[in-house]
Design a protein around this motif. Structure first.
Motif, PDB file in Angstrom:
ATOM      1  N   GLY A  68       0.797  -1.223   0.000  1.00  0.00           N
ATOM      2  CA  GLY A  68       0.000   0.000   0.000  1.00  0.00           C
ATOM      3  C   GLY A  68       0.829   1.273   0.000  1.00  0.00           C
ATOM      4  O   GLY A  68       0.308   2.348  -0.337  1.00  0.00           O
ATOM      5  N   ILE A  69       2.104   1.154   0.362  1.00  0.00           N
ATOM      6  CA  ILE A  69       2.958   2.348   0.425  1.00  0.00           C
ATOM      7  C   ILE A  69       4.179   2.247  -0.489  1.00  0.00           C
ATOM      8  O   ILE A  69       4.920   3.219  -0.650  1.00  0.00           O
ATOM      9  N   ALA A  70       4.401   1.080  -1.108  1.00  0.00           N
ATOM     10  CA  ALA A  70       5.628   0.829  -1.862  1.00  0.00           C
ATOM     11  C   ALA A  70       5.559   1.383  -3.276  1.00  0.00           C
ATOM     12  O   ALA A  70       4.491   1.521  -3.873  1.00  0.00           O
ATOM     13  N   THR A  71       6.740   1.700  -3.811  1.00  0.00           N
ATOM     14  CA  THR A  71       6.855   2.038  -5.223  1.00  0.00           C
ATOM     15  C   THR A  71       6.794   0.747  -6.036  1.00  0.00           C
ATOM     16  O   THR A  71       6.818  -0.363  -5.487  1.00  0.00           O
ATOM     17  N   GLU A  72       6.708   0.881  -7.351  1.00  0.00           N
ATOM     18  CA  GLU A  72       6.642  -0.305  -8.211  1.00  0.00           C
ATOM     19  C   GLU A  72       7.880  -1.180  -8.039  1.00  0.00           C
ATOM     20  O   GLU A  72       7.785  -2.408  -7.958  1.00  0.00           O
ATOM     21  N   LYS A  73       9.048  -0.546  -7.963  1.00  0.00           N
ATOM     22  CA  LYS A  73      10.292  -1.300  -7.791  1.00  0.00           C
ATOM     23  C   LYS A  73      10.325  -1.981  -6.435  1.00  0.00           C
ATOM     24  O   LYS A  73      10.748  -3.140  -6.318  1.00  0.00           O
ATOM     25  N   GLU A  74       9.882  -1.279  -5.395  1.00  0.00           N
ATOM     26  CA  GLU A  74       9.857  -1.861  -4.056  1.00  0.00           C
ATOM     27  C   GLU A  74       8.880  -3.027  -3.968  1.00  0.00           C
ATOM     28  O   GLU A  74       9.162  -4.039  -3.329  1.00  0.00           O
ATOM     29  N   SER A  75       7.743  -2.888  -4.636  1.00  0.00           N
ATOM     30  CA  SER A  75       6.755  -3.967  -4.630  1.00  0.00           C
ATOM     31  C   SER A  75       7.315  -5.235  -5.256  1.00  0.00           C
ATOM     32  O   SER A  75       7.128  -6.346  -4.750  1.00  0.00           O
ATOM     33  N   ALA A  76       8.029  -5.072  -6.380  1.00  0.00           N
ATOM     34  CA  ALA A  76       8.617  -6.228  -7.066  1.00  0.00           C
ATOM     35  C   ALA A  76       9.636  -6.927  -6.179  1.00  0.00           C
ATOM     36  O   ALA A  76       9.682  -8.159  -6.094  1.00  0.00           O
ATOM     37  N   LEU A  77      10.466  -6.146  -5.498  1.00  0.00           N
ATOM     38  CA  LEU A  77      11.490  -6.714  -4.613  1.00  0.00           C
ATOM     39  C   LEU A  77      10.848  -7.404  -3.413  1.00  0.00           C
ATOM     40  O   LEU A  77      11.287  -8.474  -2.984  1.00  0.00           O
ATOM     41  N   TRP A  78       9.800  -6.775  -2.868  1.00  0.00           N
ATOM     42  CA  TRP A  78       9.095  -7.366  -1.723  1.00  0.00           C
ATOM     43  C   TRP A  78       8.511  -8.731  -2.099  1.00  0.00           C
ATOM     44  O   TRP A  78       8.669  -9.713  -1.379  1.00  0.00           O
ATOM     45  N   LEU A  79       7.833  -8.793  -3.245  1.00  0.00           N
ATOM     46  CA  LEU A  79       7.201 -10.038  -3.652  1.00  0.00           C
ATOM     47  C   LEU A  79       8.229 -11.111  -3.980  1.00  0.00           C
ATOM     48  O   LEU A  79       8.009 -12.294  -3.703  1.00  0.00           O
ATOM     49  N   GLU A  80       9.342 -10.725  -4.565  1.00  0.00           N
ATOM     50  CA  GLU A  80      10.378 -11.703  -4.895  1.00  0.00           C
ATOM     51  C   GLU A  80      10.826 -12.471  -3.663  1.00  0.00           C
ATOM     52  O   GLU A  80      11.073 -13.679  -3.718  1.00  0.00           O
ATOM     53  N   ASN A  81      10.914 -11.776  -2.540  1.00  0.00           N
ATOM     54  CA  ASN A  81      11.337 -12.416  -1.298  1.00  0.00           C
ATOM     55  C   ASN A  81      10.161 -13.023  -0.533  1.00  0.00           C
ATOM     56  O   ASN A  81      10.306 -14.077   0.094  1.00  0.00           O
ATOM     57  N   SER A  82       9.007 -12.371  -0.574  1.00  0.00           N
ATOM     58  CA  SER A  82       7.888 -12.851   0.226  1.00  0.00           C
ATOM     59  C   SER A  82       7.270 -14.120  -0.351  1.00  0.00           C
ATOM     60  O   SER A  82       6.650 -14.900   0.380  1.00  0.00           O
ATOM     61  N   TRP A  83       7.417 -14.365  -1.675  1.00  0.00           N
ATOM     62  CA  TRP A  83       6.919 -15.618  -2.243  1.00  0.00           C
ATOM     63  C   TRP A  83       7.588 -16.809  -1.560  1.00  0.00           C
ATOM     64  O   TRP A  83       6.940 -17.811  -1.261  1.00  0.00           O
ATOM     65  N   ILE A  84       8.889 -16.708  -1.321  1.00  0.00           N
ATOM     66  CA  ILE A  84       9.612 -17.809  -0.665  1.00  0.00           C
ATOM     67  C   ILE A  84       9.111 -17.982   0.760  1.00  0.00           C
ATOM     68  O   ILE A  84       8.892 -19.108   1.222  1.00  0.00           O
ATOM     69  N   GLN A  85       8.916 -16.868   1.462  1.00  0.00           N
ATOM     70  CA  GLN A  85       8.401 -16.947   2.828  1.00  0.00           C
ATOM     71  C   GLN A  85       7.030 -17.621   2.857  1.00  0.00           C
ATOM     72  O   GLN A  85       6.773 -18.507   3.684  1.00  0.00           O
ATOM     73  N   LEU A  86       6.141 -17.219   1.941  1.00  0.00           N
ATOM     74  CA  LEU A  86       4.802 -17.797   1.907  1.00  0.00           C
ATOM     75  C   LEU A  86       4.856 -19.284   1.586  1.00  0.00           C
ATOM     76  O   LEU A  86       4.155 -20.091   2.201  1.00  0.00           O
ATOM     77  N   ALA A  87       5.677 -19.667   0.614  1.00  0.00           N
ATOM     78  CA  ALA A  87       5.793 -21.073   0.238  1.00  0.00           C
ATOM     79  C   ALA A  87       6.252 -21.914   1.423  1.00  0.00           C
ATOM     80  O   ALA A  87       5.727 -23.015   1.666  1.00  0.00           O
ATOM     81  N   MET A  88       7.210 -21.414   2.182  1.00  0.00           N
ATOM     82  CA  MET A  88       7.701 -22.142   3.354  1.00  0.00           C
ATOM     83  C   MET A  88       6.612 -22.284   4.410  1.00  0.00           C
ATOM     84  O   MET A  88       6.454 -23.347   5.021  1.00  0.00           O
ATOM     85  N   VAL A  89       5.838 -21.223   4.617  1.00  0.00           N
ATOM     86  CA  VAL A  89       4.749 -21.277   5.597  1.00  0.00           C
ATOM     87  C   VAL A  89       3.688 -22.283   5.159  1.00  0.00           C
ATOM     88  O   VAL A  89       3.206 -23.088   5.965  1.00  0.00           O
ATOM     89  N   LEU A  90       3.332 -22.261   3.878  1.00  0.00           N
ATOM     90  CA  LEU A  90       2.309 -23.179   3.383  1.00  0.00           C
ATOM     91  C   LEU A  90       2.762 -24.631   3.497  1.00  0.00           C
ATOM     92  O   LEU A  90       1.985 -25.508   3.884  1.00  0.00           O
ATOM     93  N   LEU A  91       4.016 -24.904   3.170  1.00  0.00           N
ATOM     94  CA  LEU A  91       4.527 -26.264   3.243  1.00  0.00           C
ATOM     95  C   LEU A  91       4.551 -26.781   4.676  1.00  0.00           C
ATOM     96  O   LEU A  91       4.419 -27.980   4.915  1.00  0.00           O
ATOM     97  N   ARG A  92       4.681 -25.878   5.623  1.00  0.00           N
ATOM     98  CA  ARG A  92       4.699 -26.288   7.028  1.00  0.00           C
ATOM     99  C   ARG A  92       3.299 -26.389   7.617  1.00  0.00           C
ATOM    100  O   ARG A  92       3.019 -27.292   8.411  1.00  0.00           O
ATOM    101  N   LEU A  93       2.403 -25.482   7.255  1.00  0.00           N
ATOM    102  CA  LEU A  93       1.126 -25.364   7.956  1.00  0.00           C
ATOM    103  C   LEU A  93      -0.043 -26.054   7.267  1.00  0.00           C
ATOM    104  O   LEU A  93      -1.025 -26.395   7.924  1.00  0.00           O
ATOM    105  N   VAL A  94       0.017 -26.235   5.952  1.00  0.00           N
ATOM    106  CA  VAL A  94      -1.088 -26.869   5.237  1.00  0.00           C
ATOM    107  C   VAL A  94      -0.738 -28.339   5.026  1.00  0.00           C
ATOM    108  O   VAL A  94       0.271 -28.649   4.388  1.00  0.00           O
ATOM    109  N   PRO A  95      -1.538 -29.265   5.557  1.00  0.00           N
ATOM    110  CA  PRO A  95      -1.195 -30.687   5.430  1.00  0.00           C
ATOM    111  C   PRO A  95      -1.256 -31.151   3.992  1.00  0.00           C
ATOM    112  O   PRO A  95      -1.977 -30.589   3.163  1.00  0.00           O
TER     113      PRO A  95
END
Length: 266
Positions: A120-147
């Protein structure tokens, strides 16, 4: 809002929340309902999501959105990406098939809250960088928490202490003949209070959680033994094979026999 990345896509929508067409996506599709009520239709049954609940669909899980009353977040993740993260975590080649269940956990809510706030506050470049890293975080959380087929574990940390005590007891003795009365005896709550708290914390009723956990545990027997389907069902706590078949089919879309056959054909 739509944010695209090589590993996936993030969609946040507060309009056009009514009935949509049937979909057959080739990605993992994580659907999160931060507030309000959502209903999705699958072949043979519907699933509902309440505040803070989510579900993860496997590729080519045929489904239709019937209703979102407030807001929806959808994250589509490429299968190759999920497989890569799963392999990094396990050390071996894994193609996860996630169970079709409603799930709720503080880590999932925290990921979406942080992502929504930052985008909601990021620039386009910041958003791309955030998602590049947060996809990995989300994938790790899903693999641990969703059976699913990738793991025989179902993480319980992070829930309210009373619920955690019951979850721990169920995990330690899932083969036993648990009743709601026996679960409530582990708490200082009444039946209604306990059931409401359990559903609020996990997204599932106590008995549904137990039945799904039994299916997850049965995967080891299907993979590594020649025990009959009836024997597997009884070993993990089901009273009969028909109940085992019904729960297995609901969360995986196939019977235990077909699941075992698919493993041998890999």
């Amino acid at each position: 809002m739509i944010e695209e990345h090589a590993n996936g896509l993030l969609l946040n929508r507060t309009t056009m929340l009514g009935e949509r067409n049937w979909r057959d996506d080739d990605t993992y599709k994580f659907i999160f309902s931060p507030n309000g009520h959502a209903v999705y239709q699958f072949q043979g049954h519907n699933m509902e999501l309440s505040d803070g609940e989510a579900m993860l669909l496997n590729p080519h899980e045929i489904h239709k959105q019937l209703r979102h009353t407030s807001e929806k977040w959808i994250v589509e993740l490429q299968p190759a990406f999920i497989a890569e993260v799963a392999q990094e975590l396990s050390g071996s080649r894994v193609d996860p098939m996630f169970a079709l269940v409603a799930c709720k956990h503080p880590l999932l809510h925290q990921w979406f809250s942080m992502t929504r706030l930052y985008l909601g506050i990021a620039t386009e470049k910041e958003s791309a960088l955030w998602l590049e890293n947060s996809w990995i975080q989300l994938a790790m959380v899903l693999l641990r928490l969703v059976p699913g087929t990738h793991s025989d574990k179902w993480d319980m940390k992070g829930y309210e202490p009373t619920v955690h005590i019951v979850l721990d007891a169920l995990k330690q003795s899932y083969q036993q003949d648990w009743t709601l009365d026996k679960m409530v005896q582990l708490t200082q709550l009444g039946k209604y209070q306990f059931s409401h708290l359990f559903k609020k914390e996990t997204g599932l009723s106590p008995y549904s959680w137990l039945q799904i956990y039994r299916v997850i545990q049965s995967q080891k027997l299907l993979r590594h033994t020649d025990a009959s389907i009836l024997s597997v069902a009884l070993q993990v706590g089901f009273k009969n094979v028909s109940s085992y078949h019904a729960v297995f089919r609901r969360i995986y879309g196939q019977t235990p026999g077909l699941f075992r056959k698919s493993i041998y054909n890999v």
